[in-house]
Design a protein around this motif. Sequence first.
Motif, PDB file in Angstrom:
ATOM      1  N   GLU A 163       0.839  -1.216   0.000  1.00 28.27           N
ATOM      2  CA  GLU A 163       0.000   0.000   0.000  1.00 28.27           C
ATOM      3  C   GLU A 163       0.863   1.249   0.000  1.00 28.27           C
ATOM      4  O   GLU A 163       0.580   2.213  -0.713  1.00 28.27           O
ATOM      5  N   LEU A 164       1.918   1.246   0.820  1.00 26.63           N
ATOM      6  CA  LEU A 164       2.824   2.387   0.870  1.00 26.63           C
ATOM      7  C   LEU A 164       3.471   2.612  -0.489  1.00 26.63           C
ATOM      8  O   LEU A 164       3.541   3.746  -0.968  1.00 26.63           O
ATOM      9  N   VAL A 165       3.933   1.541  -1.121  1.00 23.88           N
ATOM     10  CA  VAL A 165       4.583   1.658  -2.433  1.00 23.88           C
ATOM     11  C   VAL A 165       3.600   2.212  -3.467  1.00 23.88           C
ATOM     12  O   VAL A 165       3.953   3.074  -4.274  1.00 23.88           O
ATOM     13  N   GLU A 166       2.368   1.752  -3.440  1.00 19.33           N
ATOM     14  CA  GLU A 166       1.356   2.269  -4.370  1.00 19.33           C
ATOM     15  C   GLU A 166       1.167   3.777  -4.153  1.00 19.33           C
ATOM     16  O   GLU A 166       1.078   4.558  -5.106  1.00 19.33           O
ATOM     17  N   TYR A 167       1.134   4.200  -2.904  1.00 19.60           N
ATOM     18  CA  TYR A 167       0.983   5.612  -2.553  1.00 19.60           C
ATOM     19  C   TYR A 167       2.155   6.445  -3.081  1.00 19.60           C
ATOM     20  O   TYR A 167       1.951   7.476  -3.714  1.00 19.60           O
ATOM     21  N   VAL A 168       3.389   6.000  -2.823  1.00 19.66           N
ATOM     22  CA  VAL A 168       4.554   6.799  -3.252  1.00 19.66           C
ATOM     23  C   VAL A 168       4.708   6.816  -4.768  1.00 19.66           C
ATOM     24  O   VAL A 168       5.203   7.794  -5.322  1.00 19.66           O
ATOM     25  N   ARG A 169       4.303   5.753  -5.431  1.00 20.27           N
ATOM     26  CA  ARG A 169       4.350   5.750  -6.901  1.00 20.27           C
ATOM     27  C   ARG A 169       3.472   6.863  -7.451  1.00 20.27           C
ATOM     28  O   ARG A 169       3.859   7.575  -8.373  1.00 20.27           O
ATOM     29  N   LYS A 170       2.275   7.014  -6.908  1.00 17.45           N
ATOM     30  CA  LYS A 170       1.347   8.048  -7.380  1.00 17.45           C
ATOM     31  C   LYS A 170       1.866   9.450  -7.090  1.00 17.45           C
ATOM     32  O   LYS A 170       1.626  10.383  -7.855  1.00 17.45           O
ATOM     33  N   LYS A 171       2.567   9.607  -5.976  1.00 21.96           N
ATOM     34  CA  LYS A 171       3.039  10.923  -5.540  1.00 21.96           C
ATOM     35  C   LYS A 171       4.465  11.222  -5.993  1.00 21.96           C
ATOM     36  O   LYS A 171       4.986  12.297  -5.703  1.00 21.96           O
ATOM     37  N   ASN A 172       5.107  10.262  -6.672  1.00 21.91           N
ATOM     38  CA  ASN A 172       6.492  10.419  -7.130  1.00 21.91           C
ATOM     39  C   ASN A 172       7.445  10.717  -5.963  1.00 21.91           C
ATOM     40  O   ASN A 172       8.223  11.665  -5.995  1.00 21.91           O
TER      41      ASN A 172
END
Length: 93
Positions: free
Chosen positions: A59-68
């Motif tokens: 979930e964290l990785v998905e979040y940071v991918r979206k936020k760069n």
Amino acid sequence: MEIQHQFDGKRGAFFIEEDAKRFAEMVYVMAGESKLIIEHTEVDPSLQGQGIGEKLLEELVEYVRKKNIRVIPLCPFAKATFRKREDLREVLS
């Protein structure tokens, strides 16, 4: 159980909570606007062995991918999981 996210602008967590009790959490702190440091992961003994920590990290990785945002894993669990999971590593700083 649903993974939730809270962020106050500086610190945050991905977590599983039920009846006001946290059963699992991955805590992070921002280092500037584009870097996130994973500080700590904890899973209640009642949920251990179910891959909950890994789900929190996904979930964290998905979040940071979206936020760069780039990730620095200080947490031993997160560090070890990134070593095992090549599919998540592109977010590392």
